[in-house]
Design an enzyme around this catalytic site. Structure first.
Site, PDB file in Angstrom:
ATOM      1  N   ASN A   9       0.811  -1.247   0.071  1.00  0.00           N
ATOM      2  CA  ASN A   9      -0.034   0.022  -0.026  1.00  0.00           C
ATOM      3  C   ASN A   9       0.887   1.341  -0.140  1.00  0.00           C
ATOM      4  O   ASN A   9       1.566   1.803   1.104  1.00  0.00           O
ATOM      5  CB  ASN A   9      -0.834  -0.118   1.178  1.00  0.00           C
ATOM      6  CG  ASN A   9      -1.750   1.195   1.426  1.00  0.00           C
ATOM      7  OD1 ASN A   9      -1.912   2.045   0.472  1.00  0.00           O
ATOM      8  ND2 ASN A   9      -2.185   1.430   2.660  1.00  0.00           N
TER       9      ASN A   9
ATOM     10  N   LYS B 254       0.106   4.375  -0.249  1.00  0.00           N
ATOM     11  CA  LYS B 254      -0.725   5.437   0.246  1.00  0.00           C
ATOM     12  C   LYS B 254      -0.384   6.562  -0.572  1.00  0.00           C
ATOM     13  O   LYS B 254      -0.291   6.510  -1.764  1.00  0.00           O
ATOM     14  CB  LYS B 254      -0.023   5.552   1.768  1.00  0.00           C
ATOM     15  CG  LYS B 254      -0.208   4.249   2.511  1.00  0.00           C
ATOM     16  CD  LYS B 254       0.055   4.530   3.853  1.00  0.00           C
ATOM     17  CE  LYS B 254      -0.128   3.334   4.752  1.00  0.00           C
ATOM     18  NZ  LYS B 254       0.086   3.324   6.271  1.00  0.00           N
TER      19      LYS B 254
ATOM     20  N   HIS C  89      -9.349   1.372   5.132  1.00  0.00           N
ATOM     21  CA  HIS C  89      -8.049   1.422   5.802  1.00  0.00           C
ATOM     22  C   HIS C  89      -8.355   2.392   7.007  1.00  0.00           C
ATOM     23  O   HIS C  89      -9.008   3.393   7.048  1.00  0.00           O
ATOM     24  CB  HIS C  89      -7.055   2.137   4.898  1.00  0.00           C
ATOM     25  CG  HIS C  89      -5.516   1.936   5.505  1.00  0.00           C
ATOM     26  ND1 HIS C  89      -5.211   3.036   6.378  1.00  0.00           N
ATOM     27  CD2 HIS C  89      -4.669   1.025   5.383  1.00  0.00           C
ATOM     28  CE1 HIS C  89      -3.883   2.751   6.698  1.00  0.00           C
ATOM     29  NE2 HIS C  89      -3.673   1.751   6.138  1.00  0.00           N
TER      30      HIS C  89
ATOM     31  N   GLU D   5      -6.689   4.891   8.408  1.00  0.00           N
ATOM     32  CA  GLU D   5      -6.417   6.163   7.967  1.00  0.00           C
ATOM     33  C   GLU D   5      -7.789   6.822   7.177  1.00  0.00           C
ATOM     34  O   GLU D   5      -7.947   7.982   7.554  1.00  0.00           O
ATOM     35  CB  GLU D   5      -5.180   6.344   6.852  1.00  0.00           C
ATOM     36  CG  GLU D   5      -3.901   6.222   7.801  1.00  0.00           C
ATOM     37  CD  GLU D   5      -2.793   5.455   7.092  1.00  0.00           C
ATOM     38  OE1 GLU D   5      -2.657   5.535   5.667  1.00  0.00           O
ATOM     39  OE2 GLU D   5      -1.817   5.083   7.411  1.00  0.00           O
TER      40      GLU D   5
ATOM     41  N   GLU E 195      -4.943  -4.830  10.685  1.00  0.00           N
ATOM     42  CA  GLU E 195      -3.901  -3.885  10.996  1.00  0.00           C
ATOM     43  C   GLU E 195      -4.158  -2.782  12.170  1.00  0.00           C
ATOM     44  O   GLU E 195      -5.008  -2.120  12.172  1.00  0.00           O
ATOM     45  CB  GLU E 195      -4.096  -2.701   9.888  1.00  0.00           C
ATOM     46  CG  GLU E 195      -3.896  -3.211   8.476  1.00  0.00           C
ATOM     47  CD  GLU E 195      -3.329  -2.407   7.476  1.00  0.00           C
ATOM     48  OE1 GLU E 195      -2.054  -2.723   7.013  1.00  0.00           O
ATOM     49  OE2 GLU E 195      -3.755  -1.112   7.288  1.00  0.00           O
TER      50      GLU E 195
ATOM     51  N   GLY F 260       3.047   2.345  10.688  1.00  0.00           N
ATOM     52  CA  GLY F 260       3.948   3.480  10.540  1.00  0.00           C
ATOM     53  C   GLY F 260       4.578   3.799  11.831  1.00  0.00           C
ATOM     54  O   GLY F 260       5.554   4.970  12.079  1.00  0.00           O
TER      55      GLY F 260
ATOM     56  N   SER G   2       3.685  -1.915  10.427  1.00  0.00           N
ATOM     57  CA  SER G   2       5.262  -2.164  10.377  1.00  0.00           C
ATOM     58  C   SER G   2       5.769  -3.703  10.063  1.00  0.00           C
ATOM     59  O   SER G   2       6.846  -4.231  10.762  1.00  0.00           O
ATOM     60  CB  SER G   2       5.945  -1.846  11.957  1.00  0.00           C
ATOM     61  OG  SER G   2       5.407  -0.364  12.298  1.00  0.00           O
TER      62      SER G   2
END
Ligand code: 13P
Length: 254
Positions: free
Chosen positions: A12, A14, A98, A100, A170, A176, A216
């Protein structure tokens, strides 16, 4: 690695990479991975690069994914992108829900479930993301949160659609941050997700669904994570932006 389900490893990207950078990266990946068949490999560049990257991956074993899609099939929805427009570029997968997008675009489980249905109707395979925040984990709410996301984000799918759908666990606190879940923590939640899928869609379907871990994932931890029985692949963020590390992640698991 000998697994019950074929591993699926997705990158991904992003909101990173220009079109030129995307083409360079995918050309490197193609050189290293084009003929590998033991793992399903998916790359999810930004929308702006999909058309060019699509041409580069044709005829290889690298599949193309998008990072979002509209819940509507077409129409007056300024700024949105439709399933048919992705299919035209030979996109096969789409990441939905996701964290985010759940956080910054306020996407709800209900919206994710509509998008997943629309995706299937256009023969796009959704990668549906779920995961708890650190505060939720620390207050013992992981199963409650993930269980609700699973139930409500996948509602409305038929058994046939569900068995094709990819779920990505996730944990938000691992995205991240360099702080990955231990393989045991990942396995626990993956097994829980599979048990909920069995309640919702039946044992046969639950056994077929591939559940990726994301957060990660790096060359150093990929193999250990994916050796867990219910971990069927990875959704890789930062480490998928560099050809060497993405290739290493994949090669470490075959
Ligand atoms: P990182 O691998 O950068 O933690 O990102 C994970 C992720 O969000 C993939 O969708």
């Amino acid at each position: 690695m000998n697994k019950e389900r074929k591993l699926i490893i997705a990158g991904n990207w992003k909101m990173n990479k220009t079109v030129a950078e995307s083409c360079d990266l995918v050309a490197d990946l193609k050189r290293e991975l084009a003929h590998l068949t033991s793992v399903d490999m998916v790359i999810c560049p930004p929308f702006t690069a999909l058309a060019d990257v699509s041409k580069i991956v044709q005829g290889t074993n690298l599949w193309l994914g998008a990072q979002n899609v509209s819940e509507h099939p077409y129409g007056a929805f300024t700024g949105e992108i439709a399933t048919g427009q992705l299919r035209e570029l030979l996109v096969h997968y789409v990441i939905l829900g996701h964290s985010e997008r759940r956080q910054f675009q306020r996407e709800s489980d209900e919206l994710v479930s509509k998008k997943a249905k629309t995706a299937h109707q256009a023969s796009l395979i959704p990668i549906v993301c779920v995961g708890e925040t650190l505060a939720e984990r620390e207050s013992g709410k992981t199963e409650e949160v993930v269980g609700t996301q699973i139930k409500n984000s996948l509602t409305g799918l038929t058994n046939e659609e569900m068995q094709e759908t990819i779920v990505a666990y996730e944990p938000v606190w691992a995205i991240g941050t360099g702080r990955t879940a231990t393989s045991q923590q990942a396995q626990e939640v993956h097994a829980f997700i599979r048990s909920r899928l069995a309640e919702q869609f039946g044992e046969t379907v639950a056994k077929l669904v591939r559940i990726q871990y994301g957060g990660s994932v790096k060359p150093a931890n990929a193999s250990e994570l994916m050796s867990q029985v219910d971990v069927d692949g990875a959704l890789v963020g930062g480490a998928s932006l560099d050809a060497n590390s993405f290739v290493e992640i994949i090669k470490n698991t075959v």
